[in-house]
Structure formats: structure tokens, C-alpha cells
Motif scaffolding. Structure first.
Motif, PDB file in Angstrom:
ATOM      1  N   ASP A   1       0.849  -1.193   0.000  1.00  5.04           N
ATOM      2  CA  ASP A   1       0.000   0.000   0.000  1.00  5.04           C
ATOM      3  C   ASP A   1       0.888   1.249   0.000  1.00  5.04           C
ATOM      4  O   ASP A   1       1.799   1.352   0.831  1.00  5.04           O
ATOM      5  N   PRO A   2       0.653   2.180  -0.945  1.00  4.93           N
ATOM      6  CA  PRO A   2       1.558   3.339  -1.046  1.00  4.93           C
ATOM      7  C   PRO A   2       1.622   4.193   0.222  1.00  4.93           C
ATOM      8  O   PRO A   2       2.624   4.863   0.463  1.00  4.93           O
ATOM      9  N   PHE A   3       0.550   4.166   1.018  1.00  3.44           N
ATOM     10  CA  PHE A   3       0.537   5.000   2.223  1.00  3.44           C
ATOM     11  C   PHE A   3       0.620   4.169   3.514  1.00  3.44           C
ATOM     12  O   PHE A   3       0.267   4.641   4.593  1.00  3.44           O
ATOM     13  N   THR A   4       1.100   2.942   3.367  1.00  6.69           N
ATOM     14  CA  THR A   4       1.483   2.138   4.536  1.00  6.69           C
ATOM     15  C   THR A   4       2.950   1.782   4.331  1.00  6.69           C
ATOM     16  O   THR A   4       3.286   0.721   3.815  1.00  6.69           O
ATOM     17  N   PRO A   5       3.849   2.731   4.675  1.00  9.47           N
ATOM     18  CA  PRO A   5       5.265   2.512   4.369  1.00  9.47           C
ATOM     19  C   PRO A   5       5.808   1.257   5.063  1.00  9.47           C
ATOM     20  O   PRO A   5       5.494   1.013   6.225  1.00  9.47           O
ATOM     21  N   VAL A   6       6.585   0.490   4.310  1.00 16.83           N
ATOM     22  CA  VAL A   6       7.173  -0.728   4.880  1.00 16.83           C
ATOM     23  C   VAL A   6       8.677  -0.750   4.627  1.00 16.83           C
ATOM     24  O   VAL A   6       9.157  -0.243   3.612  1.00 16.83           O
ATOM     25  N   GLU A   7       9.390  -1.363   5.571  1.00 19.07           N
ATOM     26  CA  GLU A   7      10.833  -1.561   5.431  1.00 19.07           C
ATOM     27  C   GLU A   7      11.070  -2.930   4.829  1.00 19.07           C
ATOM     28  O   GLU A   7      10.505  -3.918   5.287  1.00 19.07           O
ATOM     29  N   ARG A   8      11.902  -2.973   3.794  1.00 15.71           N
ATOM     30  CA  ARG A   8      12.353  -4.253   3.235  1.00 15.71           C
ATOM     31  C   ARG A   8      13.863  -4.178   3.199  1.00 15.71           C
ATOM     32  O   ARG A   8      14.424  -3.518   2.323  1.00 15.71           O
ATOM     33  N   GLY A   9      14.521  -4.797   4.162  1.00 12.22           N
ATOM     34  CA  GLY A   9      15.971  -4.677   4.252  1.00 12.22           C
ATOM     35  C   GLY A   9      16.339  -3.226   4.492  1.00 12.22           C
ATOM     36  O   GLY A   9      15.806  -2.590   5.409  1.00 12.22           O
ATOM     37  N   ASP A  10      17.190  -2.690   3.623  1.00 15.49           N
ATOM     38  CA  ASP A  10      17.634  -1.304   3.765  1.00 15.49           C
ATOM     39  C   ASP A  10      16.697  -0.314   3.093  1.00 15.49           C
ATOM     40  O   ASP A  10      16.986   0.876   3.037  1.00 15.49           O
ATOM     41  N   ARG A  11      15.591  -0.820   2.532  1.00 20.12           N
ATOM     42  CA  ARG A  11      14.709   0.074   1.782  1.00 20.12           C
ATOM     43  C   ARG A  11      13.461   0.429   2.560  1.00 20.12           C
ATOM     44  O   ARG A  11      12.912  -0.406   3.258  1.00 20.12           O
ATOM     45  N   LEU A  12      13.031   1.657   2.357  1.00 17.49           N
ATOM     46  CA  LEU A  12      11.729   2.061   2.866  1.00 17.49           C
ATOM     47  C   LEU A  12      10.871   2.330   1.631  1.00 17.49           C
ATOM     48  O   LEU A  12      11.237   3.126   0.768  1.00 17.49           O
ATOM     49  N   ILE A  13       9.730   1.620   1.560  1.00 15.20           N
ATOM     50  CA  ILE A  13       8.892   1.678   0.363  1.00 15.20           C
ATOM     51  C   ILE A  13       7.602   2.430   0.678  1.00 15.20           C
ATOM     52  O   ILE A  13       6.964   2.166   1.701  1.00 15.20           O
ATOM     53  N   GLY A  14       7.211   3.332  -0.207  1.00 13.07           N
ATOM     54  CA  GLY A  14       5.961   4.062  -0.038  1.00 13.07           C
ATOM     55  C   GLY A  14       6.027   5.383  -0.780  1.00 13.07           C
ATOM     56  O   GLY A  14       7.114   5.865  -1.111  1.00 13.07           O
ATOM     57  N   ARG A  15       4.865   5.959  -1.068  1.00 15.84           N
ATOM     58  CA  ARG A  15       4.835   7.247  -1.771  1.00 15.84           C
ATOM     59  C   ARG A  15       5.448   8.332  -0.876  1.00 15.84           C
ATOM     60  O   ARG A  15       5.083   8.428   0.299  1.00 15.84           O
ATOM     61  N   GLY A  16       6.376   9.093  -1.456  1.00 20.01           N
ATOM     62  CA  GLY A  16       6.995  10.199  -0.715  1.00 20.01           C
ATOM     63  C   GLY A  16       8.273   9.813   0.029  1.00 20.01           C
ATOM     64  O   GLY A  16       8.929  10.678   0.607  1.00 20.01           O
ATOM     65  N   THR A  17       8.660   8.527  -0.003  1.00 21.11           N
ATOM     66  CA  THR A  17       9.848   8.121   0.751  1.00 21.11           C
ATOM     67  C   THR A  17      11.094   8.836   0.232  1.00 21.11           C
ATOM     68  O   THR A  17      11.945   9.275   1.006  1.00 21.11           O
ATOM     69  N   SER A  18      11.192   8.948  -1.109  1.00 23.57           N
ATOM     70  CA  SER A  18      12.346   9.621  -1.710  1.00 23.57           C
ATOM     71  C   SER A  18      11.988  11.043  -2.143  1.00 23.57           C
ATOM     72  O   SER A  18      12.797  11.958  -2.032  1.00 23.57           O
TER      73      SER A  18
END
Ligand SMILES: [Zn+2]
Length: 461
Positions: free
Chosen positions: A102-119
């Protein structure tokens, strides 16, 4: 007393927990239905900045979505003031089906943070909050070594329509010696770099008129001007044999690349064949003679024919001398060029080359987008580069970027030099499904700004 890096490592989890809370607010500025979320995002950031100690925090209303302003004055009244620019609004998330999470439920996968607005751009705004605290913790200070004025816009993803007016209205509050932009990318995680400029843009539409109506080519052809022939001849002359644009004076204002900048560009590990594959499987690199591909796309201006039409294009033949010919053109502009000047140069070029018996009409975008640029030997760029090199432990190179946002307005209206300090990556899929950011790079960004503020605050003056 802890050092900057130690403080950042200790506070990593807390930093990510807070950032995720902010990322969960769907601040999509382009969608009117999300206007309350953009405001909630501004309010969330304002509350957070108050919580971490900013003495002055204000939500600034604009004609559209609100911006957040926060100021923390340096203990030393003679210390420089820095405006730090970022944005808290985000791009839409469609197509939702292409997201793995889900774009607005940010999740960590290893060293990555995934979600809209993370970068783009909450993650990059947020590393400033960590860096500021780390720097103060490391020295035991209760105020930063430079005056920090954080300005976090809410309309960047919708064209920053009210931003220039906001800057003019709040000009006094934003008085500064330097503007740090944290909304760009580095070359790669292994090759840290700083952006030093963005190309500008202007557009034009050219119409050539010959006979008042389409004519029978048997009765009239060969004896009156054909506007499509005239258009083809004019556009064929838009570049000379060396690929240089023939508008009179086009290159006069261009800030030339320095030998040092060219040498640093050449150090970037650029694979032209791989790049050509990303360029729509283009079969060869092509452009202005004497420049590399990176120099052409970053530091040289261009003229492109975007579209060309006129006469009969339907099925079957139609033997006419057409009445009109049309073309759309765009010009990418670089450091030193002004869109309005280039529009004038295009009008002059058209007037010079329009054959007799043909009438030309030029329509331009009227203003366009100004390029922005910071020389690599500017003091702020040097200081930021040194701070990044300390944080990353390796040489920091330079890049430029294609599209320009509100950066030129910031530089012009506030009258201060731009420094691009950012840790996004070209592969962060900004504006696309599965946007992510590399968490170690956010932490390096925090470390770099802590070092930069310390360095700027202790510089002799
Ligand atoms: Zn952005």
C-alpha cells in the motif's frame, strides 16, 4: 558526548517510526479530494518540528496548499542563515494495481523504505531533522551552528503555482546566505554526487501561411510558394553541420563548462550503450559536436522540433499546394539563458528565414521555465561537497538534472546561491509505483548536513 554518526545510528529506529507516520498521510496536491490530507501533512510536520525543539514553527497559507516554515536561530548572531527547501506534497499513486504494498502504509524491506513520498520528498526533508539534532547532540549545543530556516512547500507536485508569490510575500522572513535544496538525486549509492543545475525550457509554435486556400497543384504548383517547403527548409536550418542551434545569439549567455567540471563529469561511470537502451533503443548518440552525451543533456542548450503538420495527410492522394504549415518546437535552456530572450531570438530567426510570399506567425509560451545553476567552485557547493565526502568516505562528483522546479524562483527572489544536497537515487521510482528510498542514504544525508552546518558555523568571518 556522542559523535554525529553515533547519534544517528542510535536514533535510526525512532527516525523511521516518525517518518512512517508522516508518510502515511496521503498529501497528493494534484487531487482536490486530498486537499485536507495536504493540510494534515503540513500540520503533522509543524507539530513534529515543535516537538524536536524548533522555537518558531508556522504553517503558511497560500492561494492553494499550505507550506511549513520553521526557524531555529544560531546561538552566534553573526552565523550565516540557510534556507532549506523541500516539499511535503506527493504525486498521485495510480495505477494502484502496480504497487506491491500500500503506497501509504510505508514498509521496510531490508535497507529500503517503500511508499509514496519516501524519496520524493518527505524522506529527504526528514533527514534534515535528524541531522540537525545529531549535530547539536554532538557538540552539546542548544542552538544550531547556523540559523536554519526550513521551508517545506505543499504544491511542488502541482507546479508550485503559488510558490513565487509566497517567496515574495515572505521575503523578509526568508532572508538567507544560502539555499539548500534536498529534492534531487545522486548518481548511485556507490558514486555520491551533487546536482549543480537544472535546464530550463521555452516552447514555440510556428505557422507559415502561403495561398489563402489550398490550390490545385496542376494549375498553380511550381509558381507560388509552398508553405510546407518553406517550413522544411527553415527547420532543416535550425542546426548547423556541427549540431549547433542557429538562432542568432543563442549561445551568447550560456555559462560554459569549466575544464574541472568536464573532468569530473568524465569520472562518472557512464555506460553509453546502456543509456541508449533507456533512450527508447536509440541507435546512436547524436548532438552538438565537441560535447559528450552527459554534457549535451546537462550543460548544453537544445532546440527540438516536437511536431510538424500541414496539407493533406489523409488516405489517398490530394494534389495541392497547401495553404498552411505548422510546427511545434521546444528549447531546453542552460545556465545563463533567459526564456524570454530565447523567444525573441526565435522570432528574429523566423523573420530572417521566412521566404517572400510566406507569412509567419510565432506563438510562444511567454515566460517558460528558467534554468538554475550553481558553479562547482561556489563556497557553499565546496562546503557541501566536503561534508558529503566526509559522510560517505569517498569522492563526491557532480551531475545536473533535466527538469526544473521552483529552484530558479528561490535563487532569484531570495537572492542567494543554491546548493543541492540530496540522497535520492535515479532508481527510486519517484512518481511511479513502488517508490522507495535507501535508508542508509537518508542517514548519510543527515550526517552530511550536521557536518555542513558545523563547518559553515565555524568558518572565519
Ligand atoms: Zn520532489
Amino acid at each position: 558526548m556522542t559523535d554525529v554518526r553515533g547519534y544517528i545510528a542510535e536514533h535510526r529506529d525512532e527516525f523511521l517510526t516518525d517518518l512512517k507516520e508522516w508518510l502515511a498521510i496521503p498529501s497528493i496536491s494534484g487531487d482536490p479530494a486530498h486537499a485536507p490530507d495536504v493540510r494534515a501533512s503540513a500540520d503533522w510536520l509543524a507539530a513534529h518540528l515543535r516537538r524536536i525543539g524548533f522555537p518558531v514553527v508556522e504553517v503558511w497559507d497560500t492561494g492553494g496548499h499550505p507550506a511549513v516554515f520553521a526557524e531555529w536561530t544560531a546561538a552566534d548572531p553573526g552565523a550565516p542563515a540557510v534556507v532549506v527547501y523541500g516539499h511535503h506534497d506527493v504525486q498521485p499513486v495510480e495505477p494502484l494495481g502496480q504497487w506491491d504494498t500500500d503506497p501509504f502504509t510505508p514498509v521496510e524491506r531490508g535497507d529500503r523504505l517503500i511508499g509514496r513520498g519516501t524519496s520524493d520528498d518527505k524522506g529527504q526533508v526528514f533527514f534534515h531533522t535528524l541531522g540537525l539534532r545529531a549535530g547539536m547532540a554532538a557538540t552539546g549545543a542548544t542552538a544550531p551552528p547556523v540559523t536554519i530556516k526550513l521551508l517545506v512547500e505543499g504544491e511542488e507536485e502541482s507546479g508550485s503555482v503559488h510558490f513565487a508569490d509566497l517567496l515574495r510575500a515572505r521575503r523578509d522572513r526568508l532572508d538567507c546566505d544560502m539555499i539548500v535544496i534536498s529534492d534531487t538525486t545522486m548518481w548511485s549509492a556507490d558514486v555520491p554526487s551533487m546536482c549543480t543545475g537544472m535546464r530550463g525550457l521555452t516552447e514555440a509554435e510556428l505557422t507559415l501561411r502561403g495561398p489563402a486556400s489550398d490550390l490545385h497543384s496542376g494549375s498553380f504548383g511550381g509558381a507560388v510558394p509552398n508553405p510546407l517547403h518553406a517550413m522544411a527548409a527553415m527547420l532543416a536550418g535550425l542546426h548547423d553541420a556541427d549540431g549547433r542551434v542557429t538562432l542568432p545569439g543563442f549561445y551568447d549567455d550560456v555559462v560554459p563548462l569549466t575544464a574541472e567540471e568536464r573532468a569530473l563529469f568524465a569520472k562518472l561511470p557512464f555506460d553509453e550503450d546502456a543509456w541508449l537502451r533507456t533512450a527508447g533503443e536509440s541507435r546512436a548518440a547524436h548532438g552538438e559536436a565537441g560535447y559528450t552525451t552527459l554534457e549535451r543533456i546537462w550543460a548544453r542548450p537544445t532546440a527540438e522540433v516536437n511536431g510538424l503538420w500541414g496539407g493533406h495527410t489523409g488516405p489517398g492522394g490530394k494534389t495541392i499546394v497547401p495553404s498552411e504549415a505548422h510546427a511545434k518546437l521546444s528549447f531546453r535552456l542552460v545556465a545563463g539563458q533567459d526564456p524570454a530572450t530565447v523567444e525573441d531570438q526565435f522570432r528574429a530567426w523566423v523573420a530572417q528565414r521566412t521566404p517572400s510570399g510566406v507569412e509567419a506567425e510565432v506563438r510562444t509560451s511567454g515566460g517558460g521555465v528558467r534554468p538554475c545553476f550553481s558553479p562547482i567552485d561556489a563556497p557553499g557547493v565546496r562546503a557541501a561537497r566536503a561534508a558529503l565526502e566526509k559522510a560517505f568516505g569517498t569522492e563526491v562528483l557532480f551531475t545536473r538534472e533535466g527538469g526544473s522546479g521552483p529552484e530558479a524562483d528561490l535563487a532569484d527572489i531570495l537572492g542567494a546561491p543554491l546548493v543541492f544536497l540530496a540522497v535520492g537515487l535515479p532508481g527510486d521510482r519517484i512518481h511511479a509505483p513502488n517508490e522507495k528510498v535507501e535508508i542508509p542514504l537518508l542517514l548519510k544525508g543527515a550526517e552530511a548536513v550536521a557536518l555542513l552546518w558545523e563547518d559553515l558555523g565555524s568558518a572565519p568571518r
